[in-house]
Design an enzyme around this catalytic site. Structure first.
Site, PDB file in Angstrom:
ATOM      1  N   ASP A  99       0.823  -1.321   0.082  1.00 55.59           N
ATOM      2  CA  ASP A  99       0.026   0.074  -0.045  1.00 55.59           C
ATOM      3  C   ASP A  99       0.736   1.254  -0.092  1.00 55.59           C
ATOM      4  OD1 ASP A  99      -2.420  -1.579   0.502  1.00 55.59           O
ATOM      5  OD2 ASP A  99      -1.485  -1.968   2.282  1.00 55.59           O
ATOM      6  N   HIS A 127      -4.446  -3.249   6.318  1.00 58.31           N
ATOM      7  CA  HIS A 127      -4.565  -3.472   4.892  1.00 58.31           C
ATOM      8  C   HIS A 127      -5.742  -4.018   4.293  1.00 58.31           C
ATOM      9  CE1 HIS A 127      -2.942  -4.710   1.063  1.00 58.31           C
ATOM     10  NE2 HIS A 127      -3.280  -6.084   1.275  1.00 58.31           N
TER      11      HIS A 127
END
Length: 269
Positions: A99, A127
């Site tokens: 990410d 996440h």
């Protein structure tokens, strides 16, 4: 049995899985499919990670570094931590570097610079679609020196909406496009050189780590923070200014992780 049956000329011995390992990258898990929420995976993944924890507990080196990649990464890492008691809690992390890389690339594309020129974005929390990609402290190296991203991206609406949403939904977009989770980008993000060798001076990365209460985040969850690494150890970057918008986003993703922790624990009963 199949290894023996294959009669490989280079196979000399078969030892127990996890024996004396110093680095364990946990790829195994029930994979996310298109249209599947991470909560749907928990009932399948909790038993898997309880068993993986048992193997590491019995056989891994005492200084073993563990990186959980299989989703839901934060919760899988938490279950592993709870059942691998001999491994230090600071040695069990989960992958939010993917990410982090996505956030870097989005900013680089927006400003039209090389991604290597962008640093110090932050992925806070989970996440998942509740993660908070934060560009408030990010900078860009230009011919005129280092400048804050917020000076170069004057569209504050983009930073607070499209940028966040794009990073949050990158995984979903890839699953929709190829009918499976990220492969190449996830493999690149899994490289553990920063943790093992250290982060470059003046930079940090995002890692899902055991919360110590920093930034008002509840303890006893695996939460993504900005961290610096040195000599094989990580530490949370302290003292960053958190505005009201960020506070709300950070608390929301923490609540999501607490809810998932409760669901995961219910799967153990």
């Amino acid at each position: 049995m199949e290894l023996l049956d294959a009669a490989f000329s280079l196979l000399k011995d078969i030892i127990e899985a996890c024996k004396d390992v110093n680095i364990a990258i946990m790829l195994g898990g029930f994979s996310q499919k298109e249209g599947m929420e991470r909560k749907d995976m928990m009932s399948k993944n909790v038993p898997i990670y309880k068993e993986q924890a048992s193997a590491l507990e019995k056989h891994a080196a005492s200084d073993c570094k563990v990186l959980v990649v299989a989703n839901p990464v934060n919760t899988n890492a938490l279950i592993l931590k709870e059942f691998a008691h001999s491994i230090p809690k600071k040695n069990i992390t989960c992958l939010t570097r993917l990410d982090h890389n996505r956030a870097l690339s989005q900013i680089a594309e927006r400003i039209k610079v090389y991604v290597i020129d962008v640093k110090n974005v932050i992925i806070w929390g989970n996440h998942s679609s509740t993660q908070y990609p934060d560009a408030n402290h990010a900078t860009v190296t230009t011919t005129n020196g280092e400048r804050p991203v917020k000076e170069l991206v004057t569209d504050n609406h983009w930073l607070k909406n499209e940028f966040i949403n794009t990073v949050q939904q990158c995984g979903v977009a890839i699953i929709k496009a190829q009918k499976a989770s990220s492969a190449l980008s996830a493999a690149s993000a899994t490289c553990m050189s920063d943790w093992v060798l250290g982060t470059p001076k003046g930079t940090w990365v995002s890692m899902g780590v055991y919360s110590d209460g920093s930034y008002g985040i509840p303890k006893d969850i695996i939460y993504s923070f900005p961290v610096k690494c040195e000599k094989g150890k990580w530490s949370i970057v302290k003292g960053l200014k958190i505005d009201e918008f960020s506070r709300a986003k950070m608390d929301a993703t923490a609540k999501d992780l607490i809810d998932k922790k409760e669901v995961a624990h219910s799967c153990l009963n």
